[in-house]
Write a protein that holds these residues in place. Structure first.
Motif, PDB file in Angstrom:
ATOM      1  N   GLU A 110      68.618  47.720  44.754  1.00 41.00           N
ATOM      2  CA  GLU A 110      68.402  47.689  46.193  1.00 41.00           C
ATOM      3  C   GLU A 110      68.152  46.267  46.664  1.00 41.00           C
ATOM      4  N   ASN A 111      68.379  46.034  47.931  1.00 42.10           N
ATOM      5  CA  ASN A 111      68.051  44.758  48.558  1.00 42.10           C
ATOM      6  C   ASN A 111      66.703  44.884  49.255  1.00 42.10           C
ATOM      7  N   VAL A 112      65.864  43.868  49.096  1.00 38.75           N
ATOM      8  CA  VAL A 112      64.534  43.866  49.697  1.00 38.75           C
ATOM      9  C   VAL A 112      64.276  42.509  50.334  1.00 38.75           C
ATOM     10  N   LEU A 113      63.316  42.473  51.259  1.00 35.15           N
ATOM     11  CA  LEU A 113      62.855  41.230  51.866  1.00 35.15           C
ATOM     12  C   LEU A 113      61.469  40.920  51.322  1.00 35.15           C
ATOM     13  N   LEU A 114      61.191  39.644  51.086  1.00 35.53           N
ATOM     14  CA  LEU A 114      59.916  39.198  50.534  1.00 35.53           C
ATOM     15  C   LEU A 114      59.091  38.541  51.627  1.00 35.53           C
ATOM     16  N   TYR A 115      57.824  38.937  51.752  1.00 37.80           N
ATOM     17  CA  TYR A 115      56.920  38.376  52.752  1.00 37.80           C
ATOM     18  C   TYR A 115      56.350  37.058  52.249  1.00 37.80           C
ATOM     19  N   ASN A 116      56.487  36.017  53.058  1.00 36.87           N
ATOM     20  CA  ASN A 116      55.953  34.701  52.720  1.00 36.87           C
ATOM     21  C   ASN A 116      54.592  34.555  53.388  1.00 36.87           C
ATOM     22  N   PHE A 117      53.521  34.537  52.598  1.00 39.55           N
ATOM     23  CA  PHE A 117      52.177  34.509  53.147  1.00 39.55           C
ATOM     24  C   PHE A 117      51.517  33.143  53.027  1.00 39.55           C
ATOM     25  N   ARG A 118      52.242  32.125  52.636  1.00 42.15           N
ATOM     26  CA  ARG A 118      51.632  30.808  52.449  1.00 42.15           C
ATOM     27  C   ARG A 118      51.165  30.222  53.767  1.00 42.15           C
ATOM     28  N   LEU A 119      50.022  29.578  53.717  1.00 44.27           N
ATOM     29  CA  LEU A 119      49.458  28.946  54.890  1.00 44.27           C
ATOM     30  C   LEU A 119      50.195  27.642  55.147  1.00 44.27           C
ATOM     31  N   THR A 120      50.644  27.445  56.370  1.00 42.05           N
ATOM     32  CA  THR A 120      51.333  26.202  56.718  1.00 42.05           C
ATOM     33  C   THR A 120      50.475  25.401  57.676  1.00 42.05           C
ATOM     34  N   LEU A 121      50.669  24.099  57.670  1.00 41.24           N
ATOM     35  CA  LEU A 121      49.885  23.220  58.524  1.00 41.24           C
ATOM     36  C   LEU A 121      50.280  23.401  59.984  1.00 41.24           C
ATOM     37  N   PHE A 122      51.582  23.496  60.243  1.00 40.42           N
ATOM     38  CA  PHE A 122      52.072  23.724  61.599  1.00 40.42           C
ATOM     39  C   PHE A 122      52.882  25.027  61.600  1.00 40.42           C
ATOM     40  N   PRO A 123      52.219  26.145  61.797  1.00 42.16           N
ATOM     41  CA  PRO A 123      52.936  27.419  61.713  1.00 42.16           C
ATOM     42  C   PRO A 123      53.954  27.571  62.843  1.00 42.16           C
ATOM     43  N   ASP A 124      55.101  28.110  62.497  1.00 39.43           N
ATOM     44  CA  ASP A 124      56.121  28.398  63.489  1.00 39.43           C
ATOM     45  C   ASP A 124      55.880  29.800  64.009  1.00 39.43           C
ATOM     46  N   LYS A 125      55.539  29.904  65.276  1.00 32.95           N
ATOM     47  CA  LYS A 125      55.190  31.206  65.824  1.00 32.95           C
ATOM     48  C   LYS A 125      56.372  32.159  65.823  1.00 32.95           C
ATOM     49  N   LEU A 126      57.533  31.662  66.132  1.00 29.70           N
ATOM     50  CA  LEU A 126      58.687  32.536  66.278  1.00 29.70           C
ATOM     51  C   LEU A 126      59.511  32.662  65.010  1.00 29.70           C
ATOM     52  N   LYS A 127      59.141  31.960  63.975  1.00 30.82           N
ATOM     53  CA  LYS A 127      59.879  32.027  62.723  1.00 30.82           C
ATOM     54  C   LYS A 127      59.456  33.269  61.936  1.00 30.82           C
ATOM     55  N   SER A 128      60.425  33.961  61.395  1.00 28.02           N
ATOM     56  CA  SER A 128      60.125  35.164  60.622  1.00 28.02           C
ATOM     57  C   SER A 128      59.480  34.789  59.295  1.00 28.02           C
ATOM     58  N   ARG A 129      58.525  35.571  58.855  1.00 31.41           N
ATOM     59  CA  ARG A 129      57.877  35.329  57.571  1.00 31.41           C
ATOM     60  C   ARG A 129      58.547  36.095  56.445  1.00 31.41           C
ATOM     61  N   TRP A 130      59.624  36.845  56.737  1.00 30.30           N
ATOM     62  CA  TRP A 130      60.332  37.610  55.719  1.00 30.30           C
ATOM     63  C   TRP A 130      61.480  36.769  55.201  1.00 30.30           C
ATOM     64  N   SER A 131      61.516  36.539  53.881  1.00 33.99           N
ATOM     65  CA  SER A 131      62.540  35.716  53.254  1.00 33.99           C
ATOM     66  C   SER A 131      63.822  36.508  53.043  1.00 33.99           C
ATOM     67  N   PHE A 132      64.886  35.782  52.794  1.00 30.82           N
ATOM     68  CA  PHE A 132      66.228  36.358  52.640  1.00 30.82           C
ATOM     69  C   PHE A 132      66.257  37.476  51.612  1.00 30.82           C
ATOM     70  N   PRO A 133      67.295  38.298  51.631  1.00 32.35           N
ATOM     71  CA  PRO A 133      67.313  39.470  50.745  1.00 32.35           C
ATOM     72  C   PRO A 133      67.322  39.106  49.259  1.00 32.35           C
ATOM     73  N   PHE A 134      66.535  39.842  48.516  1.00 32.99           N
ATOM     74  CA  PHE A 134      66.478  39.736  47.068  1.00 32.99           C
ATOM     75  C   PHE A 134      67.000  41.037  46.475  1.00 32.99           C
ATOM     76  N   ASP A 135      67.448  40.991  45.235  1.00 33.52           N
ATOM     77  CA  ASP A 135      67.892  42.183  44.520  1.00 33.52           C
ATOM     78  C   ASP A 135      66.780  42.652  43.593  1.00 33.52           C
ATOM     79  N   VAL A 136      66.528  43.947  43.587  1.00 34.17           N
ATOM     80  CA  VAL A 136      65.534  44.526  42.666  1.00 34.17           C
ATOM     81  C   VAL A 136      66.178  44.628  41.291  1.00 34.17           C
ATOM     82  N   VAL A 137      65.570  43.978  40.299  1.00 30.42           N
ATOM     83  CA  VAL A 137      66.090  43.992  38.937  1.00 30.42           C
ATOM     84  C   VAL A 137      65.443  45.110  38.132  1.00 30.42           C
ATOM     85  N   ARG A 138      64.124  45.210  38.244  1.00 29.94           N
ATOM     86  CA  ARG A 138      63.395  46.185  37.442  1.00 29.94           C
ATOM     87  C   ARG A 138      62.134  46.611  38.187  1.00 29.94           C
ATOM     88  N   VAL A 139      61.787  47.875  38.068  1.00 29.23           N
ATOM     89  CA  VAL A 139      60.575  48.407  38.691  1.00 29.23           C
ATOM     90  C   VAL A 139      59.592  48.768  37.588  1.00 29.23           C
TER      91      VAL A 139
END
Length: 104
Positions: free
Chosen positions: A31-60
């Motif tokens: 399956e394809n999934v999105l990864l949440y980026n929770f890192r604290l940034t010095l100048f946060p972008d309010k309108l920028k999405s925190r979900w990273s590009f699609p990843f493939d699930v290899v193993r559960v």
């Protein structure tokens, strides 16, 4: 003592309500999934999405660990709370053409 009992009853009911609203997410290999980026940034972008590009699930793995692979990255493990399903559908730029005619 009565106030203590009322507070514990309220907490139990609140927890039950909250737990009933949680949706269980199950991921499958491939399956394809999105990864949440929770890192604290010095100048946060309010309108920028925190979900990273699609990843493939290899193993559960049991207990919520999932191994994923990116386009240009190696495999790595993440907690399933940081993932959500990626649905491929109409892109934001797609649109439909409609011919509008004046009424008679």
């Amino acid at each position: 003592m009565n106030a203590y009992d009322s507070a514990s009853i309220y907490k139990a009911r609140s927890k039950q309500y909250h737990d009933s609203r949680i949706e269980k997410r199950e991921f499958k290999e491939g399956e394809n999934v999105l990864l949440y980026n929770f890192r604290l940034t010095l100048f946060p972008d309010k309108l920028k999405s925190r979900w990273s590009f699609p990843f493939d699930v290899v193993r559960v793995f049991p207990h919520g660990a999932i191994e994923i692979r990116g386009q240009d990255t190696d495999n790595f493990k993440v907690n399933d709370h940081r993932l959500k399903n990626y649905y491929i559908g109409d892109s934001l730029g797609s649109f439909a053409i409609m011919d509008l005619k004046d009424p008679p």
